[in-house]
Design an enzyme around this catalytic site. Structure first.
Site, PDB file in Angstrom:
ATOM      1  N   GLY A 131      26.964  13.322 -13.964  1.00  0.00           N
ATOM      2  CA  GLY A 131      27.685  13.208 -15.046  1.00  0.00           C
ATOM      3  C   GLY A 131      26.856  13.502 -16.454  1.00  0.00           C
ATOM      4  O   GLY A 131      26.753  14.731 -16.656  1.00  0.00           O
ATOM      5  N   VAL A 169      25.816  17.288 -11.444  1.00  0.00           N
ATOM      6  CA  VAL A 169      25.055  16.532 -10.735  1.00  0.00           C
ATOM      7  C   VAL A 169      24.991  15.139 -12.002  1.00  0.00           C
ATOM      8  O   VAL A 169      24.467  15.747 -13.106  1.00  0.00           O
ATOM      9  CB  VAL A 169      23.641  16.860 -10.636  1.00  0.00           C
ATOM     10  CG1 VAL A 169      22.640  15.935 -10.181  1.00  0.00           C
ATOM     11  CG2 VAL A 169      23.888  18.075  -9.739  1.00  0.00           C
ATOM     12  N   GLU A 221      25.706  21.601 -15.421  1.00  0.00           N
ATOM     13  CA  GLU A 221      25.011  20.554 -15.909  1.00  0.00           C
ATOM     14  C   GLU A 221      25.882  19.280 -15.252  1.00  0.00           C
ATOM     15  O   GLU A 221      25.573  18.348 -14.710  1.00  0.00           O
ATOM     16  CB  GLU A 221      24.792  20.349 -17.397  1.00  0.00           C
ATOM     17  CG  GLU A 221      24.072  18.996 -17.737  1.00  0.00           C
ATOM     18  CD  GLU A 221      22.651  18.996 -17.152  1.00  0.00           C
ATOM     19  OE1 GLU A 221      22.353  18.088 -16.226  1.00  0.00           O
ATOM     20  OE2 GLU A 221      21.759  20.067 -17.753  1.00  0.00           O
ATOM     21  N   VAL A 259      28.581  26.625 -32.745  1.00  0.00           N
ATOM     22  CA  VAL A 259      28.653  27.900 -32.044  1.00  0.00           C
ATOM     23  C   VAL A 259      28.081  29.188 -33.135  1.00  0.00           C
ATOM     24  O   VAL A 259      27.664  30.108 -32.638  1.00  0.00           O
ATOM     25  CB  VAL A 259      29.799  28.197 -31.298  1.00  0.00           C
ATOM     26  CG1 VAL A 259      29.778  29.310 -30.678  1.00  0.00           C
ATOM     27  CG2 VAL A 259      29.857  26.997 -30.211  1.00  0.00           C
ATOM     28  N   ASP A 273      29.058  13.143  -1.081  1.00  0.00           N
ATOM     29  CA  ASP A 273      29.078  13.529  -2.595  1.00  0.00           C
ATOM     30  C   ASP A 273      27.249  13.839  -2.997  1.00  0.00           C
ATOM     31  O   ASP A 273      26.897  14.484  -3.747  1.00  0.00           O
ATOM     32  CB  ASP A 273      29.557  12.579  -3.409  1.00  0.00           C
ATOM     33  CG  ASP A 273      29.167  12.656  -4.808  1.00  0.00           C
ATOM     34  OD1 ASP A 273      30.179  13.268  -5.537  1.00  0.00           O
ATOM     35  OD2 ASP A 273      28.428  12.067  -5.390  1.00  0.00           O
ATOM     36  N   GLY A 307      42.235  22.444 -14.765  1.00  0.00           N
ATOM     37  CA  GLY A 307      42.426  21.212 -14.513  1.00  0.00           C
ATOM     38  C   GLY A 307      42.554  20.334 -15.677  1.00  0.00           C
ATOM     39  O   GLY A 307      41.938  20.512 -16.699  1.00  0.00           O
ATOM     40  N   LEU A 308      43.206  19.306 -15.530  1.00  0.00           N
ATOM     41  CA  LEU A 308      43.694  18.387 -16.771  1.00  0.00           C
ATOM     42  C   LEU A 308      43.542  17.000 -16.189  1.00  0.00           C
ATOM     43  O   LEU A 308      44.544  16.250 -16.390  1.00  0.00           O
ATOM     44  CB  LEU A 308      45.035  18.699 -16.992  1.00  0.00           C
ATOM     45  CG  LEU A 308      45.195  18.003 -18.767  1.00  0.00           C
ATOM     46  CD1 LEU A 308      44.254  18.856 -19.949  1.00  0.00           C
ATOM     47  CD2 LEU A 308      46.549  18.443 -19.150  1.00  0.00           C
ATOM     48  N   LYS A 323      25.018  16.868  -4.292  1.00  0.00           N
ATOM     49  CA  LYS A 323      23.927  16.978  -5.508  1.00  0.00           C
ATOM     50  C   LYS A 323      22.788  17.049  -5.012  1.00  0.00           C
ATOM     51  O   LYS A 323      21.666  17.804  -5.741  1.00  0.00           O
ATOM     52  CB  LYS A 323      24.452  15.488  -6.270  1.00  0.00           C
ATOM     53  CG  LYS A 323      25.752  15.450  -6.776  1.00  0.00           C
ATOM     54  CD  LYS A 323      26.128  14.083  -7.238  1.00  0.00           C
ATOM     55  CE  LYS A 323      27.284  13.842  -7.719  1.00  0.00           C
ATOM     56  NZ  LYS A 323      27.834  12.424  -8.005  1.00  0.00           N
TER      57      LYS A 323
END
Length: 437
Positions: free
Chosen positions: A134, A132, A129, A35, A201, A12-13, A205
Site C-alpha cells: 500500500g 506491495v 509502488e 510535474v 496475496d 477502475g473506480l 508480493k
C-alpha cells in the site's frame, strides 16, 4: 516555457480508483506545480455506468480499450486488479507509447517480464509502488535507493487481513474462526478470504520483492506458500511461552551457496508461511491491519518500512506518487529504471532452505519419551535447542525448538516422529524467524 497537458486515463473506480480520481481533481494545481505541466483526467473506465459515481458523467466510459487507445492519453493508471482483460489493456498502453502505473500485484507476480519488456521496447515507464504494501514505499527503495548495495534479505508482513487475525488471536486467545469472523465484520476480510488467509496475496508480493531485491525474475509459482487457517489458539499460547508471537511472513533471501549444491552458487529462497517471531524483533510489534517490511543490505544494514498496507487512501498515495514520477518523465524527458534481472540466480526448493523450527506434539507420559524423541531428531541431523514438557489430561505435550536445519531434514524428522510409538500426534510445526541464529 509552458508544457503541454499530460493526459491521464484511470482504469477502475473502486476504493483505490475513487481516491485517485478525487485527489487528482481536487489538487490539480499542486500536481501541475510538481510535474511542470497540467495533469488532465481524460476518462475513467468502469464496468457499468450509473449515478453518484463522484465523477462527471462525460468522463466515465465502459470502453476501457477505447480509452487506452486515445491519442490524448499519455499515462494509464490501472487499479482494476486481476489478470484479464487488464494484461491486454496494459500491453496495449505500453506498446502504443503510454506509461503505465499499476497496483496489480497478481498480474506483476506472473507477467512482470512481459510487461517490463514492452515498456523497455517502447521507451516508457512501468511503475508499481502500490502493488506491495500500500502506502509503504518499498519498491522504489529496492530499485533505486539500494541500487548501489547488495540486498541479502527482505522479510515482511505484507497482508493486513492475516496480520489482524493473528494479532486478535494473540491478544484475546480467540480461535481462528472467531477472529476471521471479527475481521469480516470490520471489513478487513473479504467474503471469500482465501487469497489472504491461504497466503496467495502475500506470495504475489513476495515474488515482486524477491525479483527487485536479487535482480532475478521470480514469479508467484516460485514462492513456497502456506496460509494461517491451521493456526490455533494453542499455537499462539505456545509461542508466548518461548517469548514469541506468530506472524504470516513473506521471506525473500539470498542464500549462500554450498559446494555440494549447484556448484556453490548463491540462490534465492522465496516463501510465505506463519512463523514464530521473537517479541524483541521489530516485526513482532506490527499489529492489526498494518504492514511492515524489513530489508537487510550489506552496507546499509537493517532498514524497516512501516505503515498502512491497504485501503483506498494509502494505496492511492502510492499510485499518485508513481503518476507524478511518470508525468515528470514525460515533461522533462527520460524514464525510470528498467527491470533488472542481470543476476539470474537459481530459485531454490523449499527443502534446501535452512531455518529453525518449533515442533508441538502430544506424547504418552512414560519413561523414555524424551530420549526416543531426541534420538529421531539426531538421526536426521536436526539439532535441538530447547525442550519443554507439560502434563495434560491424556498424557503430556512436548515442545521442541531446533537450531538451524534444512526443511527436508525437518520433514523427515516429523514423518519419523509420527510413526514413533511414544508420539500420539505431531499437532503443529511452525518455523522460527528473526532469532539471529
Amino acid at each position: 516555457m509552458a508544457h503541454r497537458e499530460i493526459g491521464v486515463a484511470v482504469l477502475g473506480l473502486g476504493n483505490v480508483g475513487s481516491e485517485v480520481v478525487r485527489i487528482l481533481r481536487s489538487a490539480s494545481a499542486d500536481f501541475e506545480a510538481r510535474v511542470g505541466a497540467p495533469l488532465v483526467l481524460r476518462g475513467v473506465a468502469v464496468r457499468s455506468l450509473g449515478p453518484d459515481r463522484g465523477v462527471p458523467e462525460d468522463l466515465l466510459t465502459t470502453d476501457a480499450q477505447g480509452l487506452v487507445e486515445r491519442d490524448d492519453v499519455d499515462i494509464v493508471v490501472e487499479v482494476i486488479g486481476g489478470i484479464e482483460p487488464v494484461r491486454t489493456l496494459i500491453l496495449t498502453a505500453l506498446q502504443s507509447g503510454k506509461s503505465v502505473v499499476t497496483a496489480n500485484k497478481a498480474l506483476l507476480a506472473d507477467y512482470t517480464g512481459e510487461l517490463a519488456s514492452a515498456a523497455k521496447n517502447a521507451d516508457v515507464d512501468l511503475y508499481f509502488e502500490a502493488a506491495v504494501a500500500g502506502a509503504i514505499p518499498v519498491v522504489r527503495p529496492l530499485m533505486q535507493s539500494l541500487a548501489g548495495d547488495r540486498v541479502d534479505r527482505v522479510v515482511g508482513i505484507v497482508n493486513g487481513t492475516t496480520n489482524y487475525i493473528l494479532s486478535a488471536m494473540d491478544a484475546t486467545g480467540a480461535d481462528y474462526a472467531d477472529s476471521l469472523a471479527d475481521a469480516r465484520s470490520l471489513g478487513y476480510a473479504e467474503a471469500d478470504p482465501t487469497a489472504d488467509v491461504e497466503g496467495y496475496d502475500a506470495a504475489a508480493k513476495a515474488a515482486i520483492l524477491a525479483s527487485l531485491a536479487f535482480h532475478t525474475r521470480v514469479t508467484a509459482a516460485d514462492v513456497y506458500r502456506e496460509g494461517i487457517s491451521a493456526i490455533t489458539a494453542a499455537d499462539l499460547a505456545s509461542a508466548r511461552a518461548v517469548g514469541c508471537t506468530v506472524k504470516l511472513l513473506a521471506m525473500c533471501e539470498r542464500v549462500p551457496g554450498r559446494p555440494d549444491v549447484a556448484d556453490g552458487e548463491d540462490w534465492v529462497s522465496a516463501r510465505v508461511y506463519p512463523a514464530l517471531v521473537p517479541l524483541t524483533h521489530p516485526l513482532a510489534n506490527v499489529d492489526g491491519a498494518f504492514n511492515a517490511v524489513v530489508v537487510e543490505a550489506e552496507a546499509a544494514g537493517r532498514l524497516m518500512f512501516y505503515g498502512q498496507g491497504a485501503g483506498g487512501g494509502p494505496t492511492a498515495s502510492s499510485v499518485l506518487g508513481d503518476l507524478v514520477s511518470a508525468a515528470r518523465n514525460k515533461v522533462h524527458g527520460g524514464k525510470g529504471p528498467d527491470e533488472s534481472t542481470y543476476a539470474g540466480l537459481r530459485i531454490g526448493p523449499m527443502g534446501d532452505t535452512p531455518t529453525r523450527y518449533h515442533v508441538f506434539m502430544e506424547v504418552t507420559d512414560r519413561v523414555g519419551v524424551l530420549s526416543a524423541v531426541a534420538a529421531e531428531f539426531s538421526k536426521h541431523d536436526v539439532s535441538i535447542s530447547v525442550v519443554r514438557q507439560e502434563d495434560t489430561e491424556v498424557g503430556a505435550s512436548l515442545v521442541v525448538v531446533t537450531h538451524m536445519a534444512l526443511e527436508s531434514a525437518l520433514r523427515d524428522t516429523v514423518a519419523a516422529l509420527e510413526n514413533l510409538e511414544y508420539v500420539n500426534a505431531v499437532t503443529s510445526v511452525l518455523r522460527m524467524e528473526g532469532t539471529g541464529e
